[in-house]
Enzyme design. Sequence first.
Site, PDB file in Angstrom:
ATOM      1  N   SER A  34       0.840  -1.207   0.000  1.00  0.00           N
ATOM      2  CA  SER A  34       0.000   0.000   0.000  1.00  0.00           C
ATOM      3  C   SER A  34       0.866   1.246   0.000  1.00  0.00           C
ATOM      4  CB  SER A  34      -0.891   0.020   1.246  1.00  0.00           C
ATOM      5  OG  SER A  34      -1.554   1.275   1.359  1.00  0.00           O
ATOM      6  N   TYR A  83      -2.057  -0.343  10.280  1.00  0.00           N
ATOM      7  CA  TYR A  83      -2.278  -0.913   8.937  1.00  0.00           C
ATOM      8  C   TYR A  83      -1.026  -0.728   8.081  1.00  0.00           C
ATOM      9  CZ  TYR A  83      -3.994  -0.991   4.094  1.00  0.00           C
ATOM     10  OH  TYR A  83      -4.157  -1.242   2.749  1.00  0.00           O
TER      11      TYR A  83
HETATM   12  N1  LIG Z   1      -8.837   0.311  -1.300  1.00  0.00           N
HETATM   13  C1  LIG Z   1      -7.698   0.955  -1.167  1.00  0.00           C
HETATM   14  O1  LIG Z   1      -7.664   2.196  -1.223  1.00  0.00           O
HETATM   15  C2  LIG Z   1      -6.408   0.192  -0.975  1.00  0.00           C
HETATM   16  C3  LIG Z   1      -5.204   0.899  -1.041  1.00  0.00           C
HETATM   17  C4  LIG Z   1      -4.000   0.222  -0.881  1.00  0.00           C
HETATM   18  C5  LIG Z   1      -4.001  -1.137  -0.669  1.00  0.00           C
HETATM   19  N2  LIG Z   1      -5.184  -1.812  -0.579  1.00  0.00           N
HETATM   20  C6  LIG Z   1      -5.116  -3.254  -0.354  1.00  0.00           C
HETATM   21  O2  LIG Z   1      -5.771  -3.899  -1.432  1.00  0.00           O
HETATM   22  C7  LIG Z   1      -6.250  -5.189  -1.002  1.00  0.00           C
HETATM   23  C8  LIG Z   1      -7.703  -5.334  -1.395  1.00  0.00           C
HETATM   24  O3  LIG Z   1      -8.449  -4.369  -0.653  1.00  0.00           O
HETATM   25  P1  LIG Z   1      -9.833  -3.771  -1.176  1.00  0.00           P
HETATM   26  O4  LIG Z   1      -9.665  -2.320  -1.293  1.00  0.00           O
HETATM   27  O5  LIG Z   1     -10.344  -4.539  -2.346  1.00  0.00           O
HETATM   28  O6  LIG Z   1     -10.710  -4.032   0.134  1.00  0.00           O
HETATM   29  P2  LIG Z   1     -12.143  -4.683   0.318  1.00  0.00           P
HETATM   30  O7  LIG Z   1     -13.058  -4.202  -0.746  1.00  0.00           O
HETATM   31  O8  LIG Z   1     -12.490  -4.451   1.750  1.00  0.00           O
HETATM   32  O9  LIG Z   1     -11.863  -6.233   0.071  1.00  0.00           O
HETATM   33  C9  LIG Z   1     -11.106  -6.959   1.002  1.00  0.00           C
HETATM   34  C10 LIG Z   1     -10.930  -8.368   0.492  1.00  0.00           C
HETATM   35  O10 LIG Z   1     -10.182  -9.112   1.463  1.00  0.00           O
HETATM   36  C11 LIG Z   1     -10.924 -10.277   1.828  1.00  0.00           C
HETATM   37  N3  LIG Z   1     -10.780 -10.523   3.268  1.00  0.00           N
HETATM   38  C12 LIG Z   1     -10.810  -9.599   4.268  1.00  0.00           C
HETATM   39  N4  LIG Z   1     -10.727 -10.214   5.469  1.00  0.00           N
HETATM   40  C13 LIG Z   1     -10.652 -11.548   5.207  1.00  0.00           C
HETATM   41  C14 LIG Z   1     -10.563 -12.702   6.033  1.00  0.00           C
HETATM   42  N5  LIG Z   1     -10.543 -12.625   7.367  1.00  0.00           N
HETATM   43  N6  LIG Z   1     -10.508 -13.915   5.433  1.00  0.00           N
HETATM   44  C15 LIG Z   1     -10.522 -14.015   4.096  1.00  0.00           C
HETATM   45  N7  LIG Z   1     -10.620 -12.968   3.261  1.00  0.00           N
HETATM   46  C16 LIG Z   1     -10.681 -11.743   3.817  1.00  0.00           C
HETATM   47  C17 LIG Z   1     -12.375  -9.976   1.513  1.00  0.00           C
HETATM   48  O11 LIG Z   1     -13.076 -11.186   1.264  1.00  0.00           O
HETATM   49  P3  LIG Z   1     -14.638 -11.331   1.659  1.00  0.00           P
HETATM   50  O12 LIG Z   1     -15.309 -10.084   1.186  1.00  0.00           O
HETATM   51  O13 LIG Z   1     -15.087 -12.580   0.985  1.00  0.00           O
HETATM   52  O14 LIG Z   1     -14.688 -11.477   3.167  1.00  0.00           O
HETATM   53  C18 LIG Z   1     -12.234  -9.098   0.258  1.00  0.00           C
HETATM   54  O15 LIG Z   1     -12.126  -9.903  -0.888  1.00  0.00           O
HETATM   55  C19 LIG Z   1      -5.997  -5.234   0.524  1.00  0.00           C
HETATM   56  O16 LIG Z   1      -4.816  -5.961   0.783  1.00  0.00           O
HETATM   57  C20 LIG Z   1      -5.807  -3.759   0.879  1.00  0.00           C
HETATM   58  O17 LIG Z   1      -5.053  -3.608   2.063  1.00  0.00           O
HETATM   59  C21 LIG Z   1      -6.381  -1.181  -0.742  1.00  0.00           C
END
Ligand SMILES: NC(=O)c1ccc[n+]([C@@H]2O[C@H](COP(=O)([O-])OP(=O)(O)OC[C@H]3O[C@@H](n4cnc5c(N)ncnc54)[C@H](OP(=O)(O)O)[C@@H]3O)[C@@H](O)[C@H]2O)c1
Length: 215
Positions: free
Chosen positions: A109, A122
């Site tokens: 990130s 985080y």
């Molecule tokens: N959004 C941003 O601005 C941003 C920026 C930088 C990095 N990231 C990173 O990008 C990645 C994806 O994030 P996102 O933005 O797509 O977030 P999101 O929409 O909240 O999705 C999170 C994903 O992680 C899975 N997950 C969470 N907790 C889990 C658990 N206990 N067991 C299994 N699966 C779990 C969820 O699966 P389920 O829904 O099936 O539970 C979902 O597919 C993450 O690593 C995040 O830190 C995001």
Amino acid sequence: MVHYGRNAAEARAVVGQIKAMGGRAEAVGSDLSDPRGAHKLAARVREIVGDRLDILVANAGVSKAAVLDETTIEDFDALFAVNVRAPYFLVQQLLPILNEGSSVVFTSSLAAHAAVGNLSAYAATKGAIDTLVKHFAFILGPKGVRVNAIAPGVVETDMSNFAKTDAGRDFTLGMQALKRMAQPDDIADAIAFLASDAARWVSGDTLRVDGGSKL
Ligand SMILES: NC(=O)c1ccc[n+]([C@@H]2O[C@H](COP(=O)([O-])OP(=O)(O)OC[C@H]3O[C@@H](n4cnc5c(N)ncnc54)[C@H](OP(=O)(O)O)[C@@H]3O)[C@@H](O)[C@H]2O)c1
């Protein structure tokens, strides 16, 4: 394989789309906050794919904003469980089926590289990912396995609800060179690049995919 934690319906919808395009796919559920979650997921993956996994994208993650003096031990541990412990043991448990030409892509990130938001705990999980990328790339390199990460900036997903507010948009666009909100596909294309043979000489790196954030 499409992994899910809680949202089986979304995973099955993705599986349906892959199948509709002529591909093969299967949804696999495992809660990565469970200490054995990564082990269970890896065991299921090995049952399905057999002796070779070409690409592992370890993208599941959780975030929680909190100022330093309000961060709880429980929140800290929950962040490290899903964001660091799970990908670490997922790679460990999949080692026997990661072979010459396999590629691992982790999700770091912008928060690991710049002090954005109240995200210190985080951010530390993502700093750990950047460190693991280097160590795993060195350990697995002799087997011909590449390990990299992408580091997104703010992306419009369920995780970044603040970015859907006017203040969140202003904050985000104010720190980016490119003046639009990132969508998941902007990140997915960079993952596809790192996973592909086009990135055959890239290993041990974290690629910023953030529209030029915090330059
Ligand atoms: N959004 C941003 O601005 C941003 C920026 C930088 C990095 N990231 C990173 O990008 C990645 C994806 O994030 P996102 O933005 O797509 O977030 P999101 O929409 O909240 O999705 C999170 C994903 O992680 C899975 N997950 C969470 N907790 C889990 C658990 N206990 N067991 C299994 N699966 C779990 C969820 O699966 P389920 O829904 O099936 O539970 C979902 O597919 C993450 O690593 C995040 O830190 C995001």
